[in-house]
Design an enzyme around this catalytic site. Structure first.
Site, PDB file in Angstrom:
ATOM      1  N   ASN A   1     -22.934  23.327 -13.739  1.00  0.00           N
ATOM      2  CA  ASN A   1     -22.418  24.687 -13.605  1.00  0.00           C
ATOM      3  C   ASN A   1     -21.087  24.732 -12.853  1.00  0.00           C
ATOM      4  O   ASN A   1     -20.629  25.786 -12.442  1.00  0.00           O
ATOM      5  CB  ASN A   1     -23.449  25.586 -12.905  1.00  0.00           C
TER       6      ASN A   1
ATOM      7  N   HIS B   1     -20.438  23.234  -9.919  1.00  0.00           N
ATOM      8  CA  HIS B   1     -20.477  23.156  -8.447  1.00  0.00           C
ATOM      9  C   HIS B   1     -19.915  21.827  -7.942  1.00  0.00           C
ATOM     10  O   HIS B   1     -19.961  20.812  -8.627  1.00  0.00           O
ATOM     11  CB  HIS B   1     -21.879  23.442  -7.898  1.00  0.00           C
TER      12      HIS B   1
ATOM     13  N   GLU C   1     -22.219  26.606  -5.108  1.00  0.00           N
ATOM     14  CA  GLU C   1     -22.584  27.138  -6.414  1.00  0.00           C
ATOM     15  C   GLU C   1     -21.565  28.182  -6.876  1.00  0.00           C
ATOM     16  O   GLU C   1     -20.802  28.709  -6.050  1.00  0.00           O
ATOM     17  CB  GLU C   1     -23.983  27.765  -6.332  1.00  0.00           C
TER      18      GLU C   1
HETATM   19  C1  F6R Z   1     -24.302  15.541  -4.418  1.00  0.00           C
HETATM   20  C2  F6R Z   1     -23.551  16.750  -4.743  1.00  0.00           C
HETATM   21  C3  F6R Z   1     -23.602  17.394  -6.076  1.00  0.00           C
HETATM   22  C4  F6R Z   1     -23.586  16.410  -7.243  1.00  0.00           C
HETATM   23  C5  F6R Z   1     -23.648  17.149  -8.578  1.00  0.00           C
HETATM   24  C6  F6R Z   1     -23.706  16.201  -9.752  1.00  0.00           C
HETATM   25  O1  F6R Z   1     -24.088  15.145  -3.082  1.00  0.00           O
HETATM   26  O2  F6R Z   1     -22.881  17.221  -3.892  1.00  0.00           O
HETATM   27  O3  F6R Z   1     -22.519  18.279  -6.194  1.00  0.00           O
HETATM   28  O4  F6R Z   1     -22.421  15.641  -7.179  1.00  0.00           O
HETATM   29  O5  F6R Z   1     -24.780  17.964  -8.602  1.00  0.00           O
HETATM   30  O6  F6R Z   1     -24.926  15.527  -9.725  1.00  0.00           O
HETATM   31  P1  F6R Z   1     -25.198  14.264 -10.672  1.00  0.00           P
HETATM   32  O7  F6R Z   1     -24.264  13.206 -10.248  1.00  0.00           O
HETATM   33  O8  F6R Z   1     -26.626  13.903 -10.395  1.00  0.00           O
HETATM   34  O9  F6R Z   1     -24.957  14.729 -12.062  1.00  0.00           O
END
Ligand code: F6R
Length: 272
Positions: A147, A149, A154
């Site tokens: 999304n 973030h 968020e």
């Molecule tokens: C983790 C974090 C999140 C992830 C994001 C992507 O410390 O801050 O922003 O980087 O949710 O997650 P993955 O890499 O699991 O797709």
């Protein structure tokens, strides 16, 4: 030297690699260069699926090429509220297991927000202070949520936010709930560096791979700067490098332009 080249680069430096593996190896190379140039560097780190391979490569560089972390300090982006560092889904545990215990870092120099603090607001303020006391972050590693973030910031959160307490979106809960067994078992709140905190890092390095990230990547790089896509705040950063694979780059209008720029860089602009 790199900071001088912005005249010929897009707002973000976009590097498209054939697959996540190649992207992670490149990302590790960038971080290793920072540590070699500045042995007491301050690294901002991320958890999640995306950086796992990058951490494996940093461990390899430590073991086989003597990359020295003994004077390095780290600050992680975020942590779930209510999970102690001993919980196997806490981000402290993730970092210990996937990086810290495999390299020669002083654990006292590794920082993850404390999601069990009795006063969470004080913990957020204290985290900002600890980053400032360490001299600020030299390079912040980031992943990208489906999304848009970054950290746990968020959509629609303030682009000037500092470390704060966030309520996780339903999308994020769904994306991360697999490892918790169920949605109900998952914490609904997290502490995270704010977008303002992230933008203060002297350099940002974001990795995003796979088809699930296409829309978020497109908005982050080519869409309007908007709180609805927190990653788009990186358009404001003077030194943000984005590493993609062919799948996550598939929606970019200017993909060929980024490839062209990457191919025609001066020798001194290249990451070695
Ligand atoms: C983790 C974090 C999140 C992830 C994001 C992507 O410390 O801050 O922003 O980087 O949710 O997650 P993955 O890499 O699991 O797709």
């Amino acid at each position: 030297m790199f900071a001088l080249v912005s005249f010929s680069l897009p707002a973000m430096e976009v590097l498209i690699r054939e697959n996540p593996d190649a992207g992670c190896i490149l990302g590790a190379k960038i971080i290793a260069r920072v540590v070699r140039d500045k042995p007491d560097a301050v690294l901002g780190l991320a958890t999640g699926r995306t950086p796992l391979r990058l951490y494996q490569e940093l461990i390899r560089l430590h073991r086989e090429e003597g990359l020295d972390f003994s004077r390095v300090t780290t600050f992680n982006l975020d942590e779930y509220v209510g999970l102690p560092g001993t919980h196997d889904q806490s981000y402290r545990y993730f970092m210990d297991e996937n990086l810290f215990r495999h390299i020669n870092i002083d654990r006292n120099r590794t920082h993850v927000p404390d999601g069990t603090a009795s006063d969470l607001h004080a913990e957020c303020r204290g985290y900002e202070q600890r980053i400032a006391d360490a001299g600020g972050i030299d390079i912040q590693l980031l992943g990208l949520g489906r999304n848009g973030h970054i950290g746990f910031n968020e959509p629609t959160g303030s682009l000037r936010s500092r470390t704060w307490i966030k309520i996780l979106s339903e999308q994020t809960l769904r994306d991360n709930s697999e490892v918790f067994g169920s949605l109900e078992a998952m914490p609904k709140h997290a502490l995270t560096m704010g977008i303002g905190t992230i933008l203060d890092a002297r350099r940002c390095l974001l990795l995003a791979f796979g088809p699930a990230k296409v829309r978020a990547v497109e908005h982050m790089i080519e869409g309007p700067l908007a709180a609805i896509c927190p990653g788009s705040a990186l358009q404001l950063h003077s030194r943000a490098t984005i590493i993609l694979d062919e799948n996550s780059a598939a929606g970019l209008r200017y993909a060929d332009h980024y490839r062209w720029i990457d191919k025609h860089k001066f020798e001194w602009q290249r990451i070695k």
